[in-house]
Design a protein around this motif. Structure first.
Motif, short mmCIF file in Angstrom:
data_model
loop_
_atom_site.label_atom_id
_atom_site.label_comp_id
_atom_site.label_asym_id
_atom_site.label_seq_id
_atom_site.Cartn_x
_atom_site.Cartn_y
_atom_site.Cartn_z
N SER A 66 2.66 -2.29 -6.30
CA SER A 66 2.03 -1.43 -5.30
C SER A 66 1.62 -0.09 -5.88
CB SER A 66 3.00 -1.20 -4.13
OG SER A 66 4.19 -0.61 -4.61
N ASN A 67 1.86 0.14 -7.17
CA ASN A 67 1.62 1.42 -7.84
C ASN A 67 2.57 2.51 -7.36
OD1 ASN A 67 -0.40 0.24 -9.31
ND2 ASN A 67 -2.03 1.61 -8.64
N LEU A 68 3.63 2.13 -6.68
CA LEU A 68 4.61 3.10 -6.20
C LEU A 68 5.76 3.21 -7.21
CD1 LEU A 68 4.82 2.13 -2.42
CD2 LEU A 68 3.44 3.93 -3.49
N VAL A 69 6.17 4.44 -7.46
CA VAL A 69 7.35 4.71 -8.28
C VAL A 69 8.37 5.28 -7.32
CG1 VAL A 69 8.25 5.94 -10.30
CG2 VAL A 69 5.86 5.19 -10.26
N TRP A 70 9.13 4.40 -6.68
CA TRP A 70 9.96 4.86 -5.57
C TRP A 70 11.42 4.48 -5.78
CZ3 TRP A 70 10.14 1.53 -0.60
CH2 TRP A 70 10.04 0.18 -0.92
N GLY A 71 12.26 5.20 -5.08
CA GLY A 71 13.70 4.98 -5.18
C GLY A 71 14.21 3.84 -4.34
N GLY A 72 13.33 3.17 -3.62
CA GLY A 72 13.75 1.99 -2.84
C GLY A 72 14.43 2.35 -1.54
N ILE A 73 13.74 3.14 -0.71
CA ILE A 73 14.34 3.56 0.55
C ILE A 73 14.69 2.36 1.43
CG2 ILE A 73 12.12 3.84 1.74
CD1 ILE A 73 13.35 6.31 3.14
N LYS A 74 13.96 1.25 1.28
CA LYS A 74 14.25 0.10 2.15
C LYS A 74 15.60 -0.53 1.82
CE LYS A 74 11.94 -3.69 -0.35
NZ LYS A 74 10.93 -4.77 -0.21
N TYR A 75 16.15 -0.27 0.61
CA TYR A 75 17.45 -0.82 0.26
C TYR A 75 18.59 -0.06 0.94
CZ TYR A 75 14.40 -2.63 -3.41
OH TYR A 75 13.36 -3.22 -4.08
N PHE A 98 6.50 12.43 -16.94
CA PHE A 98 5.08 12.06 -16.89
C PHE A 98 4.39 12.81 -15.75
CE2 PHE A 98 7.26 8.39 -18.73
CZ PHE A 98 6.44 8.03 -19.79
N PRO A 99 4.31 14.14 -15.83
CA PRO A 99 3.76 14.92 -14.71
C PRO A 99 2.30 14.61 -14.41
CG PRO A 99 4.04 16.31 -16.65
CD PRO A 99 4.74 15.03 -16.94
N SER A 100 1.56 14.07 -15.39
CA SER A 100 0.15 13.74 -15.16
C SER A 100 -0.05 12.37 -14.54
CB SER A 100 -0.63 13.80 -16.48
OG SER A 100 -0.54 15.07 -17.06
N THR A 101 0.94 11.49 -14.72
CA THR A 101 0.73 10.10 -14.31
C THR A 101 1.69 9.61 -13.23
OG1 THR A 101 2.11 9.40 -16.18
CG2 THR A 101 -0.25 9.40 -16.53
N LEU A 171 1.55 6.14 -8.85
CA LEU A 171 0.70 6.23 -10.03
C LEU A 171 -0.75 6.41 -9.58
CD1 LEU A 171 2.17 3.18 -12.00
CD2 LEU A 171 2.65 5.60 -12.43
N PRO A 172 -1.36 7.57 -9.81
CA PRO A 172 -2.76 7.74 -9.41
C PRO A 172 -3.71 6.87 -10.22
CG PRO A 172 -1.97 9.66 -10.64
CD PRO A 172 -0.79 8.79 -10.38
N ASP A 173 -3.27 6.39 -11.38
CA ASP A 173 -4.10 5.46 -12.16
C ASP A 173 -3.72 4.04 -11.74
OD1 ASP A 173 -5.79 4.26 -14.01
OD2 ASP A 173 -5.40 5.78 -15.52
N ASN A 174 -3.11 3.26 -12.59
CA ASN A 174 -2.66 1.93 -12.19
C ASN A 174 -1.45 1.52 -13.02
OD1 ASN A 174 -4.53 1.71 -14.41
ND2 ASN A 174 -4.49 -0.50 -14.16
N ASP A 175 -0.71 0.54 -12.52
CA ASP A 175 0.55 0.14 -13.12
C ASP A 175 0.38 -0.39 -14.54
OD1 ASP A 175 -0.82 -2.07 -12.17
OD2 ASP A 175 0.78 -2.77 -10.87
N ALA A 176 -0.63 -1.23 -14.77
CA ALA A 176 -0.82 -1.80 -16.10
C ALA A 176 -1.16 -0.72 -17.13
CB ALA A 176 -1.92 -2.86 -16.07
#
Length: 560
Positions: A66-75, A98-101, A171-176
């Motif tokens: 999903s391009n999200l870098v998240w702590g997993g609030i749903k868990y 990675f302040p830019s990405t 990620l404002p760019d993409n995961d890959a």
């Protein structure tokens, strides 16, 4: 090098494929986020590392997130507080490094009437989540239905009980592209990495070395790669590769399919809209350049290769249409691109994963067979990549591979002074004033975000030829100054590697737009030289253009 004669598969990748026929401290099989982070960490700390993938780097699960870098609030709902705390810590470290990405983004979650939890309960949970995150992000807020409507008029609040606003990262760019940044870190520290190299058999000899038979799926050759330690980081194929190696493990994978649909932008605001679907699961509308990425599903599957079904599309579209006040409902005609991948979930062998499949943890598991000098990585999330890299360094050292520079930092952007020097130079070249049509990002920021210190090579090129700041494809941020670097350093073997993984062009433009763009064929010429037409046809299909118009279109592109 002349663009017309350049072949991207005759540069860095070809040299690395030839070098794979040697002996290494560690062979990492699998170039997704787990394998890339492992290779970067070990290479930076002095190990002689080889990294291979049967596809392109990030060519399977790691390009479908999903391009999200998240702590997993749903868990939080399943009381996996230790996992949430660890993931939040990892998220914070990625944001700092990675302040830019990796950037903070606000989430606006709307709760419908009749939902299993009151919005105030979720608000309390969001505060606990913020505390698990060490207060690294903006504080949560409770919103009544009127407050949601004021912030996002596009949200249908007719059945709304309230909602919450909190922060995570994306990620404002993409995961890959993010995964490839770890491959680049590994290469910078001497790793021998090659995509499209498939491990076909492997065994450990009496001399204590693994011999892995591998096949170059592009050039057709084969090789034997010898290593003291073998790391299986093949994601959804971990169980399959372990069977090749004769390795038995306590864990195995079950697979969950997730899909996202990319549609025209539904909100001008740069925030994630979160809802609970009709079946109670979270799904999101996530900004992606000038588009919106909507998903996801969670469907049990048995094979790593999956596809989006009509049922998947209907689920996502019907749920988002019911929750937004759109001028007209989104239909399949509005879908620009689709993402479909599997999440490998680690379970113990013999455990029944069917009953609580949707509650299975996303945490990673590392199994070490010390007698065989073999490591298997199960599960994992993009957010957890630094932890995986550090953990693999510890295990590999315990298996007898000496790691020098034990405290060397193996990830992240250079310190502020390096970036400031780059920005002064880019500013003097006028790059601050050159901005993408769809974002407010300058060319200065774009080149740094994508290439880091390697962007200096593009500044060198621009100093020699100022026309290299011109866009390659109209309406995109890709500039001519990037082409030489991409061709020579990023192992782009197929057009899809660039359009889908080194960039997100295939996610924000549909295939018809890309095929009709003169700039896309110009890209093929720059990257593949005499093989340009073959690579173009490989991606779009020969049937996509009538034979009598094919040469005319190609000629037009070639002169672009």
């Amino acid at each position: 090098m002349d663009a017309g004669s350049r072949r991207s598969d005759a540069t860095l990748r070809a040299r690395n494929v030839e070098a794979l026929g040697g002996t290494f401290d560690v062979l990492v099989v699998g170039g997704g986020i787990n394998g890339a982070a492992t290779a970067a960490a070990l290479s930076a700390r002095g190990a002689k590392v080889a990294l291979i993938d049967a596809r392109d780097f990030a060519g399977l699960t790691s390009q479908q997130s999903s391009n999200l870098v998240w702590g997993g609030i749903k868990y939080m709902e399943s009381y996996e507080f230790a996992l949430v705390a660890d993931l939040c810590k990892s998220r914070n470290e990625l944001m700092r490094s990675f302040p830019s990405t990796v950037k903070e983004i606000r989430f606006l979650t709307t709760v419908s009437k009749g939902f299993r939890h009151h919005p105030l309960t979720l608000w309390a949970g969001a505060w606990l989540y913020w505390l698990f995150g060490r207060g690294h992000t903006r504080i949560p807020a409770y919103l009544a239905a009127g407050g949601i409507a004021a912030k996002e008029p596009i949200i249908n609040t007719s059945n709304c009980r309230g909602g919450i606003e909190y922060s995570d990262a994306y990620l404002p760019d993409n995961d890959a592209r993010f995964v490839f940044s770890f491959v680049r870190h590994a290469l910078d520290h001497g790793c021998t990495a090659a995509n499209y190299v498939e491990s076909t058999a492997t065994s450990r000899g009496e001399d204590g070395l693994w011999t892995t038979l591998a096949r170059d799926t592009i050039g057709g050759g084969s090789m034997e790669i010898r290593s003291r330690v073998l790391v299986n980081a093949t994601g959804a194929y971990v169980d399959h590769h372990n069977s090749l190696a004769g390795i038995r493990t306590e864990h195995r994978h079950v697979l969950s399919k997730g899909i996202h649909l990319v549609v025209p932008r539904v909100s001008a605001e740069k925030r994630v809209l979160a809802f609970f679907a009709d079946d109670g699961r979270l799904f999101f509308a996530i900004p992606m350049a000038n588009r919106t990425c909507i998903g996801t599903t969670d469907t049990r599957v048995t094979q790593p290769q999956t596809a989006v079904t009509d049922e998947d599309r209907e689920f996502v579209l019907s749920n988002i249409n019911a929750r937004l006040n759109l001028p007209s409902p989104l239909t399949r005609k509005d879908v620009i691109a689709e993402r479909c991948g599997v999440r490998p979930l680690a379970v113990r062998r013999g455990a029944d994963a069917k009953t609580d499949f949707l509650q299975l943890s996303r945490k990673h598991v590392v199994e070490v067979d010390a007698a065989m000098a073999h490591v298997s990585i199960f599960g994992g999330k993009l957010t957890d990549c630094v932890n995986i890299g550090e953990e693999l360094c510890k295990h590999v050292a315990e298996l007898g591979v000496p790691l020098s520079c034990a405290e060397r930092r193996w990830y992240g952007e250079p310190d502020a002074g390096v970036r400031q020097a780059y920005e002064r130079r880019a500013g003097a070249l006028g790059l601050d004033a050159l901005k993408s049509k769809d974002t407010d990002e300058s060319l200065t920021d774009r080149l740094w975000r994508r290439y880091g210190t390697h962007a200096e090579q593009m500044l060198d090129a621009i100093e020699a030829d100022e026309t290299l700041v011109e866009p390659v494809i109209d309406g995109t941020g890709l500039r001519r100054c990037e082409l030489d670097y991409l061709a020579e350093h990023e192992m782009i073997i197929k057009l899809e590697d660039l359009l889908r993984r080194r960039s997100k062009l295939a996610l924000v433009f549909d295939r018809a737009q890309l095929m009709a763009s003169p700039g896309v064929y110009a890209l093929c010429r720059a990257l593949f030289g005499d093989a340009a037409q073959a690579r173009f046809d490989e991606y779009f299909g020969k049937e996509s253009l009538p034979p009598d118009s094919r040469e005319l279109r190609v000629g037009h592109r070639a002169n672009a």
